[in-house]
Design a protein around this motif. Sequence first.
Motif, PDB file in Angstrom:
ATOM      1  N   LEU A 214       1.689  14.776  -2.037  1.00  0.00           N
ATOM      2  CA  LEU A 214       0.804  13.898  -1.781  1.00  0.00           C
ATOM      3  C   LEU A 214       0.778  12.859  -0.287  1.00  0.00           C
ATOM      4  O   LEU A 214       1.819  12.369  -0.181  1.00  0.00           O
ATOM      5  CB  LEU A 214       0.464  12.735  -2.941  1.00  0.00           C
ATOM      6  N   LEU A 215      -0.859  12.250   0.463  1.00  0.00           N
ATOM      7  CA  LEU A 215      -0.341  12.560   1.938  1.00  0.00           C
ATOM      8  C   LEU A 215      -1.546  11.147   1.535  1.00  0.00           C
ATOM      9  O   LEU A 215      -2.410  11.069   1.102  1.00  0.00           O
ATOM     10  CB  LEU A 215      -0.852  13.238   3.153  1.00  0.00           C
ATOM     11  N   TYR A 216      -0.827   9.562   2.252  1.00  0.00           N
ATOM     12  CA  TYR A 216      -1.345   9.366   2.597  1.00  0.00           C
ATOM     13  C   TYR A 216      -1.243   8.003   3.621  1.00  0.00           C
ATOM     14  O   TYR A 216      -0.535   8.283   4.817  1.00  0.00           O
ATOM     15  CB  TYR A 216      -0.143   7.789   1.854  1.00  0.00           C
TER      16      TYR A 216
ATOM     17  N   ALA B  63       3.560   5.876  -0.913  1.00  0.00           N
ATOM     18  CA  ALA B  63       4.499   7.291  -0.913  1.00  0.00           C
ATOM     19  C   ALA B  63       5.341   6.852  -1.025  1.00  0.00           C
ATOM     20  O   ALA B  63       6.343   7.727  -2.121  1.00  0.00           O
ATOM     21  CB  ALA B  63       3.922   8.076   0.615  1.00  0.00           C
ATOM     22  N   LEU B  64       6.460   5.814  -0.554  1.00  0.00           N
ATOM     23  CA  LEU B  64       7.704   5.760  -0.584  1.00  0.00           C
ATOM     24  C   LEU B  64       7.744   5.822  -2.671  1.00  0.00           C
ATOM     25  O   LEU B  64       8.451   6.076  -3.182  1.00  0.00           O
ATOM     26  CB  LEU B  64       8.623   5.097  -0.318  1.00  0.00           C
ATOM     27  N   LYS B  65       7.444   4.850  -3.352  1.00  0.00           N
ATOM     28  CA  LYS B  65       6.383   4.558  -4.599  1.00  0.00           C
ATOM     29  C   LYS B  65       6.110   5.813  -5.331  1.00  0.00           C
ATOM     30  O   LYS B  65       7.166   6.101  -6.450  1.00  0.00           O
ATOM     31  CB  LYS B  65       5.617   3.271  -4.890  1.00  0.00           C
ATOM     32  N   MET B  66       5.861   6.599  -4.687  1.00  0.00           N
ATOM     33  CA  MET B  66       5.250   7.426  -5.687  1.00  0.00           C
ATOM     34  C   MET B  66       6.163   8.482  -5.670  1.00  0.00           C
ATOM     35  O   MET B  66       6.308   8.778  -6.844  1.00  0.00           O
ATOM     36  CB  MET B  66       3.943   8.279  -4.771  1.00  0.00           C
TER      37      MET B  66
ATOM     38  N   GLY C 269       3.857   8.989   3.776  1.00  0.00           N
ATOM     39  CA  GLY C 269       2.408   8.010   4.680  1.00  0.00           C
ATOM     40  C   GLY C 269       2.410   8.783   5.377  1.00  0.00           C
ATOM     41  O   GLY C 269       3.843   8.914   6.712  1.00  0.00           O
ATOM     42  N   TYR C 270       1.241   8.269   6.518  1.00  0.00           N
ATOM     43  CA  TYR C 270       0.915   8.854   7.939  1.00  0.00           C
ATOM     44  C   TYR C 270       0.053   7.845   8.048  1.00  0.00           C
ATOM     45  O   TYR C 270      -0.673   7.275   7.633  1.00  0.00           O
ATOM     46  CB  TYR C 270       0.506  10.231   7.758  1.00  0.00           C
TER      47      TYR C 270
ATOM     48  N   SER D 213      -4.153  -3.094  -1.439  1.00  0.00           N
ATOM     49  CA  SER D 213      -3.787  -2.566  -1.966  1.00  0.00           C
ATOM     50  C   SER D 213      -2.496  -1.713  -1.590  1.00  0.00           C
ATOM     51  O   SER D 213      -2.356  -0.621  -2.575  1.00  0.00           O
ATOM     52  CB  SER D 213      -4.556  -1.687  -0.268  1.00  0.00           C
ATOM     53  N   SER D 214      -1.599  -2.588  -1.819  1.00  0.00           N
ATOM     54  CA  SER D 214       0.210  -2.149  -1.198  1.00  0.00           C
ATOM     55  C   SER D 214       0.204  -2.607  -3.299  1.00  0.00           C
ATOM     56  O   SER D 214       0.821  -1.523  -3.671  1.00  0.00           O
ATOM     57  CB  SER D 214       0.831  -3.395  -1.180  1.00  0.00           C
ATOM     58  N   ILE D 215      -0.980  -2.786  -4.096  1.00  0.00           N
ATOM     59  CA  ILE D 215      -0.476  -3.810  -5.743  1.00  0.00           C
ATOM     60  C   ILE D 215      -1.148  -2.450  -6.191  1.00  0.00           C
ATOM     61  O   ILE D 215       0.182  -1.514  -7.070  1.00  0.00           O
ATOM     62  CB  ILE D 215      -0.796  -4.887  -5.997  1.00  0.00           C
ATOM     63  N   ILE D 216      -2.685  -1.493  -5.693  1.00  0.00           N
ATOM     64  CA  ILE D 216      -3.160  -0.890  -6.161  1.00  0.00           C
ATOM     65  C   ILE D 216      -1.953   0.009  -6.260  1.00  0.00           C
ATOM     66  O   ILE D 216      -2.298   1.159  -6.743  1.00  0.00           O
ATOM     67  CB  ILE D 216      -4.526  -1.096  -5.478  1.00  0.00           C
ATOM     68  N   LEU D 217      -1.270   0.684  -5.203  1.00  0.00           N
ATOM     69  CA  LEU D 217      -0.969   1.990  -4.562  1.00  0.00           C
ATOM     70  C   LEU D 217       0.807   1.965  -5.906  1.00  0.00           C
ATOM     71  O   LEU D 217       1.035   2.582  -6.486  1.00  0.00           O
ATOM     72  CB  LEU D 217      -0.466   1.691  -3.953  1.00  0.00           C
ATOM     73  N   GLN D 218       0.958   0.461  -5.806  1.00  0.00           N
ATOM     74  CA  GLN D 218       2.619   0.263  -7.025  1.00  0.00           C
ATOM     75  C   GLN D 218       1.423   0.827  -8.006  1.00  0.00           C
ATOM     76  O   GLN D 218       2.284   1.487  -9.058  1.00  0.00           O
ATOM     77  CB  GLN D 218       2.844  -1.179  -7.156  1.00  0.00           C
TER      78      GLN D 218
END
Length: 342
Positions: free
Chosen positions: A201-203, A217-220, A230-231, A310-315
């Motif tokens: 996956l690319l973020y 990306a780290l969380k995933m 992450g890029y 957005s950080s929370i939704i990625l978590q």
Amino acid sequence: RKGGFRHFMLKEIYEQPDAFANTLSSVKRCSEIVDSIKKARSITVVACGTSANASLVFSYLMESVCHIPTRVVLGSEFKYFPTPGTDLVIGVSQSGETADTIAALKLAKSLGAQTIAVTNVLGSSITRVASSVLYTRAGPEISVAATKSFISQVAAFMQIVNLLTDHSLEAELAEVRRYIPDVFTIDLSKAVDICKDAATLLYIGRGMFYPAALEGALKMKEISYIHAEGYAAGELKHGPFALLSLETPVIGLCFSSTVYPVMMSNLKEVKARSAPLIVIGKEHDADLEEVADVCIMLPDVSEYGSVILSSIILQLLAYHTAVALERDVDMPRNLAKSVTVE
Ligand code: M6R
């Protein structure tokens, strides 16, 4: 102890409205530390993992809003290039026990820098190294994956910038807590379906959303074991484009008004290369629906608020993907909550 939640990670995600608000108010009372940051001619922040990602948000804010040069160096790399002339070094560590971050802070101190620790744990080792300590107020974090500690660190950094600029962010920060619970009700099932079968996956994001992409990306990868990177969105065409295909979903963070048009064109470039595209943006930005396969729409708040939401939704995306894959969410393989060796 999980308070009815299936995992500590989910419980801790749900504790974020309080973690955010408590940290904002406690930092407000730390005027001496804020004053010493104000006097710095340049700042180096040392940290690892999630704490380093939160620190990158700080460096964006300090340089763009406060105009104080601020760089982030990984704790494990600091000894190879300790900045000559940095008068203030800030060590950021949730646990306060990360060996690399502590070693970097000790080295900075021996080189004559003033040192500040930002930590979540009262009396932790880092507090005995630094000249002063700023506490985040996330409360105890049990899950190996850092969630509420990340949001608290970002809250602390945003509050520092707010105080350094005569409360210029007051209104933006005040509204965030109220909107966090709205994020918990968003249905992520379509996005999870795309992520759980992916090999990579690319973020992507720009500005403060670049560290948010790194953290997502780290969380995933940490809890689902899916390879994720992450890029900065502008970097895709400098190499990662070669990876894009039907098998490489991309998760795009598309928010702030200044970077919106160029992010949109990045998203279109991704889509033109057949990669499944999940876009996280603000409700009312209807044109995102035209380019994305799945759109996750967040409440319409300021850019600062959007970084948090957005950080929370990625978590949550990482969490639900890991649950779908039946991973050991709170205790991912090969990892420990505190890394106490260099
Ligand atoms: O306790 P620290 O903040 O110093 O920990 C640093 C990293 O080990 C930590 O953030 C790690 O990356 C997280 N488990 C990621 O979720």
